[in-house]
Design a protein around this motif. Structure first.
Motif, PDB file in Angstrom:
ATOM      1  N   ALA A 237       0.821  -1.211   0.000  1.00  0.00           N
ATOM      2  CA  ALA A 237       0.000   0.000   0.000  1.00  0.00           C
ATOM      3  C   ALA A 237       0.853   1.259   0.000  1.00  0.00           C
ATOM      4  O   ALA A 237       0.385   2.330  -0.414  1.00  0.00           O
ATOM      5  CB  ALA A 237      -0.932  -0.001   1.211  1.00  0.00           C
ATOM      6  N   HIS A 238       2.102   1.142   0.461  1.00  0.00           N
ATOM      7  CA  HIS A 238       3.008   2.293   0.491  1.00  0.00           C
ATOM      8  C   HIS A 238       4.023   2.252  -0.655  1.00  0.00           C
ATOM      9  O   HIS A 238       5.065   2.904  -0.587  1.00  0.00           O
ATOM     10  CB  HIS A 238       3.724   2.366   1.836  1.00  0.00           C
ATOM     11  CG  HIS A 238       2.848   2.858   2.948  1.00  0.00           C
ATOM     12  ND1 HIS A 238       1.882   2.075   3.536  1.00  0.00           N
ATOM     13  CD2 HIS A 238       2.774   4.066   3.570  1.00  0.00           C
ATOM     14  CE1 HIS A 238       1.259   2.765   4.472  1.00  0.00           C
ATOM     15  NE2 HIS A 238       1.770   3.968   4.510  1.00  0.00           N
ATOM     16  N   GLY A 239       3.725   1.482  -1.695  1.00  0.00           N
ATOM     17  CA  GLY A 239       4.517   1.545  -2.914  1.00  0.00           C
ATOM     18  C   GLY A 239       5.598   0.508  -3.083  1.00  0.00           C
ATOM     19  O   GLY A 239       6.336   0.555  -4.073  1.00  0.00           O
ATOM     20  N   ALA A 240       5.729  -0.437  -2.166  1.00  0.00           N
ATOM     21  CA  ALA A 240       6.770  -1.457  -2.303  1.00  0.00           C
ATOM     22  C   ALA A 240       6.527  -2.333  -3.521  1.00  0.00           C
ATOM     23  O   ALA A 240       5.375  -2.634  -3.859  1.00  0.00           O
ATOM     24  CB  ALA A 240       6.844  -2.320  -1.045  1.00  0.00           C
ATOM     25  N   VAL A 241       7.615  -2.760  -4.158  1.00  0.00           N
ATOM     26  CA  VAL A 241       7.505  -3.671  -5.297  1.00  0.00           C
ATOM     27  C   VAL A 241       8.196  -5.000  -5.037  1.00  0.00           C
ATOM     28  O   VAL A 241       7.993  -5.953  -5.788  1.00  0.00           O
ATOM     29  CB  VAL A 241       8.073  -3.041  -6.590  1.00  0.00           C
ATOM     30  CG1 VAL A 241       7.307  -1.778  -6.954  1.00  0.00           C
ATOM     31  CG2 VAL A 241       9.568  -2.736  -6.459  1.00  0.00           C
ATOM     32  N   SER A 242       9.027  -5.078  -3.973  1.00  0.00           N
ATOM     33  CA  SER A 242       9.757  -6.324  -3.776  1.00  0.00           C
ATOM     34  C   SER A 242       9.985  -6.621  -2.299  1.00  0.00           C
ATOM     35  O   SER A 242       9.898  -5.737  -1.435  1.00  0.00           O
ATOM     36  CB  SER A 242      11.114  -6.283  -4.495  1.00  0.00           C
ATOM     37  OG  SER A 242      11.976  -5.341  -3.909  1.00  0.00           O
ATOM     38  N   ALA A 243      10.257  -7.902  -2.039  1.00  0.00           N
ATOM     39  CA  ALA A 243      10.676  -8.391  -0.725  1.00  0.00           C
ATOM     40  C   ALA A 243      12.053  -9.001  -0.906  1.00  0.00           C
ATOM     41  O   ALA A 243      12.274  -9.801  -1.816  1.00  0.00           O
ATOM     42  CB  ALA A 243       9.691  -9.425  -0.189  1.00  0.00           C
ATOM     43  N   ASP A 244      12.972  -8.643  -0.033  1.00  0.00           N
ATOM     44  CA  ASP A 244      14.376  -9.002  -0.208  1.00  0.00           C
ATOM     45  C   ASP A 244      14.811  -9.966   0.885  1.00  0.00           C
ATOM     46  O   ASP A 244      14.490  -9.767   2.066  1.00  0.00           O
ATOM     47  CB  ASP A 244      15.230  -7.726  -0.161  1.00  0.00           C
ATOM     48  CG  ASP A 244      16.686  -7.994  -0.448  1.00  0.00           C
ATOM     49  OD1 ASP A 244      16.956  -8.692  -1.442  1.00  0.00           O
ATOM     50  OD2 ASP A 244      17.544  -7.511   0.302  1.00  0.00           O
ATOM     51  N   HIS A 245      15.564 -11.004   0.504  1.00  0.00           N
ATOM     52  CA  HIS A 245      15.934 -12.064   1.441  1.00  0.00           C
ATOM     53  C   HIS A 245      17.409 -12.404   1.277  1.00  0.00           C
ATOM     54  O   HIS A 245      17.848 -12.710   0.166  1.00  0.00           O
ATOM     55  CB  HIS A 245      15.094 -13.317   1.185  1.00  0.00           C
ATOM     56  CG  HIS A 245      13.618 -13.053   1.161  1.00  0.00           C
ATOM     57  ND1 HIS A 245      12.829 -13.115   2.289  1.00  0.00           N
ATOM     58  CD2 HIS A 245      12.790 -12.692   0.140  1.00  0.00           C
ATOM     59  CE1 HIS A 245      11.580 -12.809   1.965  1.00  0.00           C
ATOM     60  NE2 HIS A 245      11.536 -12.552   0.671  1.00  0.00           N
ATOM     61  N   GLY A 246      18.158 -12.385   2.382  1.00  0.00           N
ATOM     62  CA  GLY A 246      19.584 -12.688   2.329  1.00  0.00           C
ATOM     63  C   GLY A 246      20.009 -13.595   3.458  1.00  0.00           C
ATOM     64  O   GLY A 246      20.526 -13.129   4.474  1.00  0.00           O
ATOM     65  N   HIS A 247      19.801 -14.882   3.293  1.00  0.00           N
ATOM     66  CA  HIS A 247      20.139 -15.854   4.333  1.00  0.00           C
ATOM     67  C   HIS A 247      21.431 -16.595   3.967  1.00  0.00           C
ATOM     68  O   HIS A 247      22.016 -16.371   2.907  1.00  0.00           O
ATOM     69  CB  HIS A 247      18.989 -16.834   4.520  1.00  0.00           C
ATOM     70  CG  HIS A 247      17.701 -16.175   4.915  1.00  0.00           C
ATOM     71  ND1 HIS A 247      17.512 -15.599   6.143  1.00  0.00           N
ATOM     72  CD2 HIS A 247      16.547 -15.981   4.213  1.00  0.00           C
ATOM     73  CE1 HIS A 247      16.294 -15.084   6.212  1.00  0.00           C
ATOM     74  NE2 HIS A 247      15.694 -15.299   5.056  1.00  0.00           N
ATOM     75  N   ALA A 248      21.822 -17.510   4.837  1.00  0.00           N
ATOM     76  CA  ALA A 248      23.076 -18.240   4.613  1.00  0.00           C
ATOM     77  C   ALA A 248      23.002 -19.152   3.397  1.00  0.00           C
ATOM     78  O   ALA A 248      24.002 -19.384   2.720  1.00  0.00           O
ATOM     79  CB  ALA A 248      23.443 -19.051   5.856  1.00  0.00           C
ATOM     80  N   ASP A 249      21.819 -19.692   3.111  1.00  0.00           N
ATOM     81  CA  ASP A 249      21.662 -20.572   1.958  1.00  0.00           C
ATOM     82  C   ASP A 249      20.318 -20.288   1.300  1.00  0.00           C
ATOM     83  O   ASP A 249      19.535 -19.467   1.770  1.00  0.00           O
ATOM     84  CB  ASP A 249      21.787 -22.047   2.367  1.00  0.00           C
ATOM     85  CG  ASP A 249      20.751 -22.455   3.410  1.00  0.00           C
ATOM     86  OD1 ASP A 249      19.536 -22.283   3.166  1.00  0.00           O
ATOM     87  OD2 ASP A 249      21.151 -22.964   4.484  1.00  0.00           O
ATOM     88  N   ALA A 250      20.069 -20.965   0.191  1.00  0.00           N
ATOM     89  CA  ALA A 250      18.846 -20.739  -0.573  1.00  0.00           C
ATOM     90  C   ALA A 250      17.753 -21.741  -0.240  1.00  0.00           C
ATOM     91  O   ALA A 250      16.739 -21.814  -0.937  1.00  0.00           O
ATOM     92  CB  ALA A 250      19.150 -20.801  -2.074  1.00  0.00           C
ATOM     93  N   GLY A 251      17.934 -22.514   0.827  1.00  0.00           N
ATOM     94  CA  GLY A 251      16.974 -23.550   1.166  1.00  0.00           C
ATOM     95  C   GLY A 251      15.550 -23.047   1.296  1.00  0.00           C
ATOM     96  O   GLY A 251      15.303 -21.999   1.893  1.00  0.00           O
ATOM     97  N   ALA A 252      14.610 -23.790   0.735  1.00  0.00           N
ATOM     98  CA  ALA A 252      13.195 -23.400   0.747  1.00  0.00           C
ATOM     99  C   ALA A 252      12.338 -24.661   0.800  1.00  0.00           C
ATOM    100  O   ALA A 252      11.618 -24.983  -0.141  1.00  0.00           O
ATOM    101  CB  ALA A 252      12.857 -22.572  -0.492  1.00  0.00           C
ATOM    102  N   GLU A 253      12.417 -25.365   1.910  1.00  0.00           N
ATOM    103  CA  GLU A 253      11.700 -26.636   2.045  1.00  0.00           C
ATOM    104  C   GLU A 253      10.579 -26.490   3.063  1.00  0.00           C
ATOM    105  O   GLU A 253      10.825 -26.180   4.233  1.00  0.00           O
ATOM    106  CB  GLU A 253      12.661 -27.740   2.489  1.00  0.00           C
ATOM    107  CG  GLU A 253      12.009 -29.116   2.489  1.00  0.00           C
ATOM    108  CD  GLU A 253      13.031 -30.232   2.705  1.00  0.00           C
ATOM    109  OE1 GLU A 253      12.605 -31.390   2.801  1.00  0.00           O
ATOM    110  OE2 GLU A 253      14.231 -29.928   2.790  1.00  0.00           O
TER     111      GLU A 253
END
Length: 465
Positions: A237-253
């Motif tokens: 609602a305040h104009g954001a276009v993205s969510a940013d993620h920076g973890h140790a690995d790319a795991g997504a289970e």
């Protein structure tokens, strides 16, 4: 005295024929607006529009690219004012002298390129050295007193059409609201939830409460998920276009719902194990993709950094002070559950960054070359240099094509380096496309169309701007 004058052909191909082609291509895009969909400029800088305090607080203190190189050469971070606010004038001048006297440490680095271009904005034409450091300090400091060198004036001069900041999910975004239409540039927040997803991080049980605000409850897993979803909607609602993620690995289970609830209860109680915390964070990365499919925020993922590698530096100066170090990272297996579920979801965009150069051709380009949701992010952190950008151009485009690139990402806290970084990218892209024309793999009109798209249209399309 040695001159500091950026050469008009810098970074263009050495071969005269190819260079002529690159000149024409670059000239066509050199003055196009900057689209910056990921960076770390503080929106309060533009809201307050106060004059920059001094050359050191502008060019040295916030730029860990600069301070880490000087630190490696034996300069203490405290002498550079790292982790401090604006320094008293004598200390700021001393830090500037340290930079100038160690200018040779920047040779061959992209930092040198950005710095030269930034100093040129201030009319500096002499190469920094100990002998001229005070003179250069005074030259820049005098410019900073002028209204034409205040943040909003520079924003306008830089011709930035879109600028994304990086923001905590609990932020009320008051600075963004107050900016409103005060500047012609669209200033957009970015949802950065990392510290809320790392349930084993020290202090998590105290600051996660901020996520819910006054009316919510994050005492259980359902409330936690609801709070994240609500804050994402607030950012949109305040104009954001993205969510940013920076973890140790790319795991997504993903976890079973009951297991996620159990681990969350352990986290709230302060008894979560390291293994449970990692499993929960990987589960939440999957959940972030699900939420992006629901609310439309582009998901950017840049794993593979050992944050705060030197504990003593972290304790003394805080995070983001130059000692984040790359580690090897894997995407193909790590993201398979996420992409199986969401990889072909209409409207889902996933931009993958890495600091492991070998991953671009081995994993990211093949993933982007199949999944319509996946884009190859621009070379980032240690890879945002001419040599790696050139390798990236070949590694990704020959496998996935230009349409699967994110467009350039400057990812900087150093405000005055933004135009220099984008200019570097435009020159390198012009050179690469000129080589394809010279090899008769593209016609010149195709190269020009591709370059224009990469500069303006591609980042807008990928980040839904």
């Amino acid at each position: 005295m040695a001159a500091l004058t950026p050469h008009p052909d810098r970074l263009l191909p050495a071969d005269p024929g190819v260079r002529d082609l690159a000149r024409r291509l670059y000239a066509a895009v050199a003055e196009l607006p900057i689209v910056s969909p990921h960076g770390h400029v503080d929106p309060r800088l533009l809201l307050d529009d106060a004059p920059f305090a001094d050359p050191t607080s502008l060019f040295i203190q916030p730029d860990h690219y600069v301070t880490r190189l000087l630190h490696a050469g034996g300069v203490s971070l405290s002498a550079l004012g790292v982790g401090s606010g604006p320094l008293p004038e004598p200390a700021a001048r001393d830090a500037w002298r340290l930079l100038c006297s160690h200018w040779h440490l920047l040779r061959g680095t992209p930092v040198r390129y950005w710095f030269e271009s930034s100093l040129a904005l201030f009319g500096v034409t002499a190469r920094p050295s100990l002998d001229n450091s005070d003179k250069l300090y005074d030259e820049v400091a005098e410019k900073l007193l002028s209204p034409s060198f205040r943040p909003r004036a520079l924003l306008d001069r830089f011709n930035i059409a879109f600028l994304a900041t990086t923001d905590d999910p609990a932020d009320d975004l008051a600075a963004h609201r107050a900016l409103g239409d005060a500047v012609p540039t669209r200033i957009a927040p970015t949802f950065r939830p990392d510290r809320y997803l790392e349930v084993g991080r020290p202090g998590w049980t105290s600051y996660v409460k901020d996520l819910a605000g006054d009316g919510g409850d994050v005492g259980d897993y359902a409330g936690f998920i609801a709070a994240l979803e609500e804050r994402r909607r607030y950012f949109v609602a305040h104009g954001a276009v993205s969510a940013d993620h920076g973890h140790a690995d790319a795991g997504a289970e993903p976890l079973d719902r009951r297991e996620a609830e159990r681990i969350y209860r352990s986290a709230v109680a302060g008894t979560v194990t390291v293994r449970e915390a990692v499993a929960f964070r990987r589960h939440m990365t999957f959940e972030m993709a699900r939420m992006s499919c629901d609310d439309g925020l582009v998901m950017t993922l840049h794993p593979g950094i050992w944050r705060n590698h030197h504990p003593a530096t972290l304790a003394a100066y805080g995070p983001d002070t130059g000692h984040d170090i790359p580690v090897a990272v894997e995407f193909t297996a790590a993201l398979q559950p996420l992409l199986e579920k969401f990889g072909t979801h209409p409207g889902f965009h996933l931009v993958l960054f890495t600091v492991d150069a070998t991953v671009y051709s081995r994993e990211i380009a093949p993933l982007a070359g199949f999944y319509p949701s996946v884009y190859a992010g621009a070379p980032w952190w240690f890879l945002d240099n001419p040599a790696e950008i050139r390798r990236y151009q070949q590694a990704v485009t020959e496998i996935a094509g230009f349409s699967r690139l994110s467009g350039f990402i400057d990812d900087t806290r150093a405000f005055c380096s933004i135009p220099a970084r984008h200019d570097m990218s435009r020159r390198l892209d012009a050179g690469f496309l000129a080589s394809l024309v010279a090899e008769h793999r593209l016609d010149e009109d195709e190269a020009l169309d591709t370059l224009t798209t990469l500069v303006v249209d591609q980042p807008r399309a990928v980040f839904k701007i």
